[in-house]
Design a protein around this motif. Structure first.
Motif, PDB file in Angstrom:
ATOM      1  N   THR A 103       0.863  -1.193   0.000  1.00  0.00           N
ATOM      2  CA  THR A 103       0.000   0.000   0.000  1.00  0.00           C
ATOM      3  C   THR A 103       0.901   1.246   0.000  1.00  0.00           C
ATOM      4  N   ALA A 104       1.471   1.533  -1.155  1.00  0.00           N
ATOM      5  CA  ALA A 104       2.571   2.512  -1.236  1.00  0.00           C
ATOM      6  C   ALA A 104       2.187   3.916  -0.789  1.00  0.00           C
ATOM      7  N   GLY A 105       1.070   4.451  -1.263  1.00  0.00           N
ATOM      8  CA  GLY A 105       0.692   5.832  -0.932  1.00  0.00           C
ATOM      9  C   GLY A 105       1.756   6.810  -1.386  1.00  0.00           C
ATOM     10  N   LEU A 106       2.283   7.596  -0.460  1.00  0.00           N
ATOM     11  CA  LEU A 106       3.323   8.580  -0.808  1.00  0.00           C
ATOM     12  C   LEU A 106       4.715   7.984  -0.716  1.00  0.00           C
ATOM     13  N   GLY A 107       4.796   6.741  -0.269  1.00  0.00           N
ATOM     14  CA  GLY A 107       6.085   6.037  -0.233  1.00  0.00           C
ATOM     15  C   GLY A 107       6.978   6.433   0.933  1.00  0.00           C
ATOM     16  N   HIS A 108       6.452   7.214   1.880  1.00  0.00           N
ATOM     17  CA  HIS A 108       7.323   7.702   2.963  1.00  0.00           C
ATOM     18  C   HIS A 108       7.787   6.581   3.878  1.00  0.00           C
ATOM     19  N   ASP A 109       6.865   5.661   4.210  1.00  0.00           N
ATOM     20  CA  ASP A 109       7.266   4.545   5.081  1.00  0.00           C
ATOM     21  C   ASP A 109       8.316   3.692   4.373  1.00  0.00           C
ATOM     22  N   GLU A 124       1.512   0.207  -5.893  1.00  0.00           N
ATOM     23  CA  GLU A 124       0.448   1.218  -5.809  1.00  0.00           C
ATOM     24  C   GLU A 124      -0.469   1.011  -7.016  1.00  0.00           C
ATOM     25  N   ARG A 125      -1.771   1.031  -6.753  1.00  0.00           N
ATOM     26  CA  ARG A 125      -2.720   0.760  -7.843  1.00  0.00           C
ATOM     27  C   ARG A 125      -3.338   2.019  -8.425  1.00  0.00           C
ATOM     28  N   LEU A 129      -1.540   8.522  -8.240  1.00  0.00           N
ATOM     29  CA  LEU A 129      -0.590   8.394  -7.123  1.00  0.00           C
ATOM     30  C   LEU A 129       0.674   7.679  -7.582  1.00  0.00           C
ATOM     31  N   ASP A 159      -2.497  -3.558  -8.719  1.00  0.00           N
ATOM     32  CA  ASP A 159      -3.314  -3.827  -7.548  1.00  0.00           C
ATOM     33  C   ASP A 159      -2.609  -4.928  -6.758  1.00  0.00           C
ATOM     34  N   SER A 160      -2.454  -4.725  -5.469  1.00  0.00           N
ATOM     35  CA  SER A 160      -1.700  -5.691  -4.658  1.00  0.00           C
ATOM     36  C   SER A 160      -2.386  -7.046  -4.596  1.00  0.00           C
ATOM     37  N   ASP A 180      -0.442  -0.705   4.963  1.00  0.00           N
ATOM     38  CA  ASP A 180      -0.930   0.511   5.627  1.00  0.00           C
ATOM     39  C   ASP A 180      -2.111   1.030   4.817  1.00  0.00           C
ATOM     40  N   MET A 182      -5.830   2.657   3.839  1.00  0.00           N
ATOM     41  CA  MET A 182      -6.533   3.856   4.322  1.00  0.00           C
ATOM     42  C   MET A 182      -7.428   3.444   5.483  1.00  0.00           C
TER      43      MET A 182
HETATM   44  C1  LIG Z   1      -2.630   5.208   3.727  1.00  0.00           C
HETATM   45  S1  LIG Z   1      -1.903   5.129   2.127  1.00  0.00           S
HETATM   46  C2  LIG Z   1      -0.300   4.490   2.510  1.00  0.00           C
HETATM   47  C3  LIG Z   1       0.628   5.540   3.026  1.00  0.00           C
HETATM   48  C4  LIG Z   1       2.062   5.071   3.002  1.00  0.00           C
HETATM   49  N1  LIG Z   1       2.319   4.077   4.024  1.00  0.00           N
HETATM   50  C5  LIG Z   1       3.050   6.221   3.117  1.00  0.00           C
HETATM   51  O1  LIG Z   1       4.001   6.140   3.897  1.00  0.00           O
HETATM   52  O2  LIG Z   1       2.873   7.212   2.396  1.00  0.00           O
HETATM   53  C6  LIG Z   1      -2.659   3.713   1.391  1.00  0.00           C
HETATM   54  C7  LIG Z   1      -2.303   3.544  -0.079  1.00  0.00           C
HETATM   55  O3  LIG Z   1      -2.507   2.185  -0.437  1.00  0.00           O
HETATM   56  C8  LIG Z   1      -3.018   2.128  -1.742  1.00  0.00           C
HETATM   57  N2  LIG Z   1      -3.728   0.853  -1.862  1.00  0.00           N
HETATM   58  C9  LIG Z   1      -4.792   0.444  -1.126  1.00  0.00           C
HETATM   59  N3  LIG Z   1      -5.185  -0.784  -1.517  1.00  0.00           N
HETATM   60  C10 LIG Z   1      -4.333  -1.146  -2.521  1.00  0.00           C
HETATM   61  C11 LIG Z   1      -4.236  -2.309  -3.334  1.00  0.00           C
HETATM   62  N4  LIG Z   1      -5.103  -3.320  -3.224  1.00  0.00           N
HETATM   63  N5  LIG Z   1      -3.249  -2.351  -4.257  1.00  0.00           N
HETATM   64  C12 LIG Z   1      -2.372  -1.324  -4.388  1.00  0.00           C
HETATM   65  N6  LIG Z   1      -2.430  -0.195  -3.658  1.00  0.00           N
HETATM   66  C13 LIG Z   1      -3.398  -0.106  -2.741  1.00  0.00           C
HETATM   67  C14 LIG Z   1      -3.930   3.333  -1.837  1.00  0.00           C
HETATM   68  O4  LIG Z   1      -4.140   3.700  -3.200  1.00  0.00           O
HETATM   69  C15 LIG Z   1      -3.135   4.356  -1.041  1.00  0.00           C
HETATM   70  O5  LIG Z   1      -2.287   5.069  -1.894  1.00  0.00           O
END
Ligand SMILES: C[S@@+](CC[C@H](N)C(=O)[O-])C[C@H]1O[C@@H](n2cnc3c(N)ncnc32)[C@H](O)[C@@H]1O
Length: 268
Positions: A103-109, A124-125, A129, A159-160, A180, A182
């Motif tokens: 769940t990459a999001g902004l990739g900070h973790d 990341e799907r 983003l 998609d993961s 991680d 949402m």
């Molecule tokens: C809360 S953010 C993650 C923040 C991240 N840990 C960071 O440090 O920025 C959750 C992310 O997971 C992605 N996501 C959720 N379900 C997913 C899936 N099944 N496949 C790929 N990405 C997914 C969302 O699009 C979103 O960008």
């Protein structure tokens, strides 16, 4: 999905470049040339949009703009150590694990985890983003401090669920999967929406972008898949959140605002 992309005349080439990439990822871009991209402009155009300037691609809405600014993370990375970071203990980063951040999001973790030794596959799907992440990754390659770290980060637009199912089919295993998803800020016991005292600007814009089809995907289905691919699955949650997929973890690390729930596979 059609998204406006604002740019000034001198950034036309860069705007067209992002338009092409996003089109290939299924996003129609409406290029809009404007006179200036300043704070006043963003206040006057509060709708969700993209913009491109000399610093790359940005997501903008409600008078704000954001990008996964990996350079801004450098001071935090320099302070971080295997000892001081809860995420390092949870993910056993000292062992330089092969890790999927699903769940990459902004990739900070992931940036922090790669800095502390992990070899990270970042999934990341969301097409927008993902494109923002790719931009951050490319910019980091030019930075003397970040370039070494991002050598250990591979980005995949997927998609993961699909990716993990393919891993299961091909008997591919990794040491750690990090999740991680949402979270709608519900109180664990009363199920009420809590007021977010201080949601960071980046997360506010992320929340605007992501719940496209109404309901937010809470990622429950990822946990059983992840457990078939990794010996160790670590789930980041707000401190009082319900367990992912209602599964009780084997171990927890508790912080002030968040916690890490761990699921171990002993028989792999
Ligand atoms: C809360 S953010 C993650 C923040 C991240 N840990 C960071 O440090 O920025 C959750 C992310 O997971 C992605 N996501 C959720 N379900 C997913 C899936 N099944 N496949 C790929 N990405 C997914 C969302 O699009 C979103 O960008």
């Amino acid at each position: 999905m059609v998204m406006p992309l604002f740019f000034i005349a001198s950034d036309l080439k860069s705007a067209q470049h992002y338009q092409q990439i996003l089109l290939e990822r299924g996003v129609d871009i409406n290029l809009c040339e404007v006179e200036q991209l300043n704070a006043r402009f963003f206040r006057q155009h509060p709708e969700l949009a993209l913009c491109a300037d000399e610093q790359g691609l940005w997501l903008c809405a409600n008078g704000m703009k954001m990008q996964p600014d990996w350079k801004a993370e450098v001071p935090r990375l320099k302070r971080a150590s295997l000892k001081s970071e809860m995420i390092a203990r949870a993910c056993q980063l000292g062992e330089a694990p092969q890790l999927i951040d699903a769940t990459a999001g902004l990739g900070h973790d992931s940036l922090l985890m790669a800095h502390l030794g992990a070899h990270v596959t970042l999934l990341e799907r969301h097409p927008i983003l993902f494109t923002l992440l790719e931009d951050a990754h490319n910019q980091a390659k030019q930075d003397p401090f970040l370039s070494k770290i991002v050598e250990r980060i591979q980005l995949i637009f997927s998609d993961s669920s699909d990716y993990l199912q393919a891993c299961i089919q091909h008997h591919q295993q990794v040491n750690v999967i990090y999740l991680d998803p949402m979270f709608p800020q519900r109180d664990q016991h009363q199920n009420t929406i809590k007021k977010q005292a201080q949601v960071k600007k980046q997360m506010q814009l992320l929340h605007l972008l992501l719940p496209e089809h109404g309901e937010m995907d809470l990622g429950d289905s990822l946990l059983p898949l992840a457990q078939q691919v990794a010996q160790r699955v670590i789930v980041k949650r707000p401190r009082h959140a319900v367990f992912l997929n209602q599964q009780t973890p084997d171990h927890q690390w508790l912080g002030d605002a968040c916690r890490f729930d761990a699921y171990f596979q002993l028989s792999m």
